[in-house]
Design a protein around this motif. Structure first.
Motif, PDB file in Angstrom:
ATOM      1  N   ARG A 275       0.728  -1.100   0.071  1.00  0.00           N
ATOM      2  CA  ARG A 275       0.019   0.213  -0.325  1.00  0.00           C
ATOM      3  C   ARG A 275       0.773   1.386  -0.422  1.00  0.00           C
ATOM      4  NH1 ARG A 275      -1.422  -3.430   3.004  1.00  0.00           N
ATOM      5  NH2 ARG A 275      -0.594  -2.958   5.002  1.00  0.00           N
ATOM      6  N   TYR A 276       0.599   1.951  -1.352  1.00  0.00           N
ATOM      7  CA  TYR A 276       1.143   3.197  -1.127  1.00  0.00           C
ATOM      8  C   TYR A 276       0.842   4.533  -0.732  1.00  0.00           C
ATOM      9  CZ  TYR A 276       3.960   6.778  -3.936  1.00  0.00           C
ATOM     10  OH  TYR A 276       4.526   8.258  -3.974  1.00  0.00           O
ATOM     11  N   VAL A 277       1.219   5.240  -0.157  1.00  0.00           N
ATOM     12  CA  VAL A 277       0.371   6.439   0.668  1.00  0.00           C
ATOM     13  C   VAL A 277       1.365   8.048  -0.047  1.00  0.00           C
ATOM     14  CG1 VAL A 277      -0.832   7.857   1.723  1.00  0.00           C
ATOM     15  CG2 VAL A 277      -1.737   5.359   1.775  1.00  0.00           C
ATOM     16  N   ALA A 278       0.888   8.559  -1.020  1.00  0.00           N
ATOM     17  CA  ALA A 278       1.254   9.731  -1.450  1.00  0.00           C
ATOM     18  C   ALA A 278       0.789  11.059  -0.537  1.00  0.00           C
ATOM     19  CB  ALA A 278       1.988  10.252  -2.491  1.00  0.00           C
TER      20      ALA A 278
ATOM     21  N   LEU B 274      -2.374  11.745  -1.575  1.00  0.00           N
ATOM     22  CA  LEU B 274      -3.917  13.154  -0.809  1.00  0.00           C
ATOM     23  C   LEU B 274      -3.122  14.527  -0.655  1.00  0.00           C
ATOM     24  CD1 LEU B 274      -3.581  10.815   3.031  1.00  0.00           C
ATOM     25  CD2 LEU B 274      -5.646  10.527   0.689  1.00  0.00           C
ATOM     26  N   ALA B 275      -2.107  14.512  -1.268  1.00  0.00           N
ATOM     27  CA  ALA B 275      -1.408  15.722  -1.456  1.00  0.00           C
ATOM     28  C   ALA B 275      -2.222  16.404  -2.344  1.00  0.00           C
ATOM     29  CB  ALA B 275      -0.134  15.743  -2.612  1.00  0.00           C
ATOM     30  N   ILE B 276      -2.150  17.946  -2.019  1.00  0.00           N
ATOM     31  CA  ILE B 276      -2.746  19.284  -2.598  1.00  0.00           C
ATOM     32  C   ILE B 276      -2.345  20.357  -2.917  1.00  0.00           C
ATOM     33  CG2 ILE B 276      -4.976  20.683  -2.294  1.00  0.00           C
ATOM     34  CD1 ILE B 276      -6.381  18.753  -0.908  1.00  0.00           C
TER      35      ILE B 276
ATOM     36  N   ARG C 192      -6.450  13.616  -4.553  1.00  0.00           N
ATOM     37  CA  ARG C 192      -6.971  13.245  -5.736  1.00  0.00           C
ATOM     38  C   ARG C 192      -7.072  12.279  -5.745  1.00  0.00           C
ATOM     39  NH1 ARG C 192      -2.354  12.689  -8.987  1.00  0.00           N
ATOM     40  NH2 ARG C 192      -3.442  12.605 -10.818  1.00  0.00           N
ATOM     41  N   TRP C 193      -6.424  11.245  -4.715  1.00  0.00           N
ATOM     42  CA  TRP C 193      -6.854   9.323  -4.851  1.00  0.00           C
ATOM     43  C   TRP C 193      -6.651   9.498  -3.901  1.00  0.00           C
ATOM     44  CZ3 TRP C 193      -8.456   7.961  -9.162  1.00  0.00           C
ATOM     45  CH2 TRP C 193      -7.526   8.743 -10.702  1.00  0.00           C
TER      46      TRP C 193
ATOM     47  N   LEU D 140      -7.335   4.106  -0.966  1.00  0.00           N
ATOM     48  CA  LEU D 140      -6.694   3.427  -1.620  1.00  0.00           C
ATOM     49  C   LEU D 140      -6.787   2.241  -3.150  1.00  0.00           C
ATOM     50  CD1 LEU D 140      -4.775   0.880   0.630  1.00  0.00           C
ATOM     51  CD2 LEU D 140      -3.161   2.563  -0.776  1.00  0.00           C
ATOM     52  N   ARG D 141      -6.462   2.336  -4.402  1.00  0.00           N
ATOM     53  CA  ARG D 141      -6.803   2.153  -6.080  1.00  0.00           C
ATOM     54  C   ARG D 141      -6.357   1.729  -5.749  1.00  0.00           C
ATOM     55  NH1 ARG D 141      -5.291   5.091  -9.639  1.00  0.00           N
ATOM     56  NH2 ARG D 141      -7.152   4.337 -11.311  1.00  0.00           N
ATOM     57  N   ARG D 142      -6.303   0.650  -7.381  1.00  0.00           N
ATOM     58  CA  ARG D 142      -4.862  -0.313  -8.232  1.00  0.00           C
ATOM     59  C   ARG D 142      -4.716   1.377  -9.288  1.00  0.00           C
ATOM     60  NH1 ARG D 142      -4.564  -4.735  -7.112  1.00  0.00           N
ATOM     61  NH2 ARG D 142      -6.474  -6.734  -6.647  1.00  0.00           N
ATOM     62  N   PRO D 143      -3.602   1.447  -8.757  1.00  0.00           N
ATOM     63  CA  PRO D 143      -2.642   2.188  -9.751  1.00  0.00           C
ATOM     64  C   PRO D 143      -2.797   1.806 -11.553  1.00  0.00           C
ATOM     65  CG  PRO D 143      -0.983   1.217  -8.995  1.00  0.00           C
ATOM     66  CD  PRO D 143      -2.212   0.439  -8.812  1.00  0.00           C
TER      67      PRO D 143
END
Length: 253
Positions: free
Chosen positions: A6-9, A52-54, A246-247, A250-253
């Motif tokens: 799980r990658y979270v930016a 989660l970046a804005i 934007r996302w 969690l979703r499939r890239p």
């Protein structure tokens, strides 16, 4: 949806992807984090990805708005770039800023996630942002200390001299262009110690321009980008005030 990876930016416009135009995607951008996530999934399909970046977010906003949602996703990989918008303000307490960052990084590392931090870019080629070099150097040294303390990975943007090429930057000269985001995705893969099959960025040919053409471009840039940027600072507004992540899940890239 369960994922073994799980990658979270987390972050601001740098991680949101501003400058890498993609009208079909949320907020109209793609960015290096999307490119990284897609590459990771191509190597091992069991990846979930959230961004989660804005744009425009300062350190306190990033930590207040993004840290808890990120931890709730139980990430295995986190990238975080935070604090550079604070450095652009007239006054900033860099030491106090990085105390909060230290605490947040400690929580992310304590969750078991692999964490990647970033230093700020050395904007010596910019007549406007070069004046921030001293602040950025102090910020970077404190970031390196935090990274060493917690054992995170570090993407040392300050030392990436290929970004001295203006073709790596978008029209606003503040955010990376699509080639710049592609190169950053490669750099992050390097920091992760993962092989990359991402193609090299395709840069447009350099054009020879007259003095008059350069002066006209400078005037247009000041009108279209610098003026609105200063106006937002005066009003206490941000380009991301009306935007959502934007996302967010969690979703499939």
């Amino acid at each position: 949806m369960d994922f073994s990876n799980r990658y979270v930016a987390l972050g601001d416009s740098f991680t949101e992807g501003v400058g890498d135009h993609a009208p079909e995607l949320p907020n109209g951008v793609r960015g290096w984090a999307d490119r990284l996530a897609a590459h990771l999934a191509s190597q091992d399909g069991d990846w979930g990805y959230a961004n989660l970046a804005i744009r425009g977010r300062k350190m306190a906003q990033i930590l207040d708005e993004q840290l808890e949602p990120a931890l709730a996703m139980q990430p295995t990989l986190v990238t975080i770039y935070s604090g550079v918008n604070d450095l652009m303000r007239p006054a900033v307490d860099i030491d106090a800023l990085l105390v909060s960052y230290d605490e947040a990084i400690g929580r992310l590392v304590g969750s078991g996630a692999q964490v990647l931090m970033f230093t700020g870019f050395d904007a010596k080629v910019s007549k406007i942002f070069a004046r921030l070099r001293g602040r950025t150097a102090i910020y970077n040294e404190l970031v390196r200390e935090i990274s060493d303390k917690h054992g995170t990975g570090l993407v040392d943007f300050w030392r990436f001299r290929e970004f001295d090429d203006w073709r790596m930057w978008a029209e606003d000269r503040i955010h990376m262009s699509a080639p710049g985001h592609q190169r950053m995705a490669q750099r992050v893969l390097d920091a992760l110690g993962r092989p990359s099959s991402l193609p090299e960025p395709e840069l447009p040919d350099l054009e020879a321009k007259s003095v008059a053409e350069r002066l006209r471009e400078q005037a247009e840039w000041t009108r279209d980008h610098v003026g609105p940027w200063i106006g937002r600072r005066v009003r206490g507004a941000s380009s991301g005030d009306d935007l959502a992540p934007r996302w967010p899940q969690l979703r499939r890239p």
